[in-house]
Structures are given as structure tokens and as C-alpha cells.
Scaffold this motif. Structure first.
Motif: not given
Length: 145
Positions: A51-67, A83-89
Motif C-alpha cells: 500500500r501507499e498512503v499520501t496525505t495533504g498538509p494538516p493545515d489546508d482545511g481539507k483532510r486529503m488522503v490518497f490510498e 487507488g482512492t482519493l478522499s477529502a474529509n473522509d
């Protein structure tokens, strides 16, 4: 509730051999250098089933996660991941991506084909294509150093 399906193909030619391009994808530190955003998180277990998990910076207002889950790897030739991309779950996209590496003259032709399902307007296919092209360009800058 809406669903868009889209496929795009991007090509780049890099002036290094396929082994070097493959290493930039498979080595966690190398990939973090061109694939992640400043302040974001990244983990990479580069193997079939890994697996690979990439997240956006925590202070950008959105919790972006690519898995991503690696489905197929042919060393120096091919990488396939789902892969999947989620924003704020909230799930925005589900995709399958194939990366092909072919020796060409004094370098490598990289062909990336992505087949995506874009859900409820959370992301548009054109945004994904632009963003993917941007990080392929960043990979090229990294390889040129």
C-alpha cells in the motif's frame, strides 16, 4: 448523486534509463521527493499487495488522503495500482492506473493510463489529469538533477 467515468493517457520522455525511472517510483524516499506536497504525509510499501498512503498538509482545511494498492509490478517495465482519493473522509474517486516504462534512444518513455470513477462532483476528470501531469513533470525535474 452523480458518477463520471473517464480515462486519460499521459506520456513523458525522460533522459534516464528505465531502471532510474522505476527506482524513483519504488524507493519511498525518492518518491516522496516528487509525489508529495510540502507538509503532507507519505508511506510506501512497494510490492504486489503493498500500500501507499499520501496525505495533504494538516493545515489546508481539507483532510486529503490518497490510498493505493499495488496490483502488478514488472521491474523496470510496468506498475499497476488501484487507488482512492478522499477529502474529509468523503470518497471522491476510485481509479486504476497503469504505468509503462519503455527504453527509448537514450532514455525512457513513460506512458500512464488512468481509468477513473469520479463521484458526486468531488473531483473532475480534468483536475485529475492536470494534477497527474504536474507530478509527472516534477518527476522529470527530479530525474534531470
Amino acid at each position: 448523486m452523480t458518477v463520471k467515468h473517464a480515462t486519460f493517457t499521459l506520456e513523458r520522455v525522460y533522459s534516464v534509463p528505465p531502471e532510474q525511472v522505476f527506482a524513483a517510483w519504488s524507493d519511498p524516499a525518492a518518491k516522496a521527493g516528487w509525489f508529495t506536497v510540502p507538509g503532507g504525509g507519505h508511506s510506501l510499501d512497494f510490492r504486489v499487495g503493498g500500500r501507499e498512503v499520501t496525505t495533504g498538509p494538516p493545515d489546508d482545511g481539507k483532510r486529503m488522503v490518497f490510498e493505493a494498492r499495488y496490483e502488478d509490478i514488472a521491474e523496470n517495465e510496468r506498475i499497476v495500482y488501484a487507488g482512492t482519493l478522499s477529502a474529509n473522509d468523503v470518497l471522491a474517486t476510485v481509479s486504476v492506473t497503469t504505468v509503462l516504462l519503455e527504453a527509448e534512444a537514450d532514455g525512457t518513455r513513460l506512458t500512464l493510463i488512468e481509468q477513473g470513477t469520479f463521484l458526486d462532483g468531488h473531483e473532475e476528470p480534468s483536475w485529475r489529469e492536470q494534477g497527474t501531469g504536474d507530478w509527472l513533470d516534477k518527476l522529470g525535474e527530479t530525474l534531470a538533477r
